[in-house]
Each structure stands twice: as structure tokens, then as C-alpha cells.
Motif scaffolding. Structure first.
Motif: not given
Length: 158
Positions: A60, A62, A88, A90, A109, A111, A115, A117, A119-121
Motif C-alpha cells: 500500500t 502507507e 500522495d 490520491d 487517476d 497513477y 491497485a 481492492s 489498495g496494494q500495487r
């Protein structure tokens, strides 16, 4: 007039840690060791410790921020690299959508990759795409910056 006689180019860069300011903010992903303890380890040990906790191919924003803070806190990455990693997209996307209605598409977007669901990419793929885009448009400074960050992420993935 020779400009080089006025100001010589910087021959090397030096990173330093600001030890005069202590932050009381809580970490989203607490590290078992403090930054001060990590500072005493060699560079490969810090990267190994972080790569054992996080997967940059499935992380994520974070988690990327936590890794960047740890590396910057011990002087392993520059402020610029830290800033590129922790910008960030987003928040920036949402700001543009709110403040430029009618000019920004609803599905816009910033990015380059998607990502899941949770929020990981894949952050390596994300920065490869960003670097490629910068190179395509002739933004060589941006390209170089993304490539430095990509090297950091690749080191964290091994």
C-alpha cells in the motif's frame, strides 16, 4: 564571463539526519527497531530488514511511506528520493477533481498502474511506468529521479 568561476558544481552529495527534532507521531506500521538502532546497521542490513517486513510488489502507499521514512531517517536515501516516494497521488488526484470540475474526467487517476481492492500495487511496475512516461515526454530530470527511486525499490524487493 565564465559562470563556472562564480559557482562550481557540487562534486558529491551528502545526506544528513536532522537529530534536533523528535516527532511524536504514531507509525501506521510500527518497526520493531527504532530508527536510531537501524542507523547502527550497515546499509544491506537495513534494506534486508525492510524487505523482510514489506513486499514492494504488493504494498500500500502507507507501507511505501513507512519504508521511505525509515530509509530517510537513517540517511540511506535523499530528501528528494523520500519526497518522490511519499508524494500522495490520491490526494493530488482528488484535489484536482474538486478544484477543476469540468476539466478533469471523473475516472482520472494520476497513477500509471492499478491497485487491488486493498489498495496494494506493484510499486516497481508503477515507477517503471512513471520513468518510461517521463522519458517519452523528454522529462529527463524526472526520468533520472524515477530511476533512482526504482533502484531503491528493486533493492528492497530482493
Amino acid at each position: 564571463m565564465n559562470v563556472n568561476s562564480i559557482a562550481s558544481p557540487q562534486q558529491s552529495s551528502f545526506y544528513s539526519k536532522n537529530i534536533s527534532v523528535k516527532s511524536e507521531e504514531k507509525s501506521v506500521f510500527p518497526l520493531s527497531e527504532t530508527v536510531e538502532n537501524m542507523e547502527q546497521k550497515d546499509s544491506s542490513a537495513i534494506y534486508k530488514e525492510l524487505s523482510s517486513r514489506y513486499d514492494v510488489r504488493n504494498a500500500t502507499f502507507e507501507e511505501i511511506t513507512e519504508m521511505s521514512k525509515a530509509l530517510y531517517g537513517v540517511g540511506k536515501i535523499s530528501f528528494k528520493e523520500h519526497a518522490v516516494l511519499t508524494f500522495d497521488f490520491d490526494k493530488a488526484t482528488n484535489y484536482l477533481k474538486r478544484h477543476a470540475p469540468g476539466y478533469i474526467a471523473a475516472d482520472f487517476d494520476m497513477y500509471e498502474t492499478f491497485a487491488n481492492s486493498a489498495g496494494q500495487r506493484d510499486w516497481i511496475a508503477e515507477f517503471e511506468a512513471r520513468a518510461s512516461k517521463d522519458f517519452k515526454y523528454g522529462n529527463l530530470i524526472g526520468y533520472q529521479s524515477k530511476m533512482k527511486v526504482l533502484n531503491i525499490l528493486e533493492r528492497l524487493s530482493s
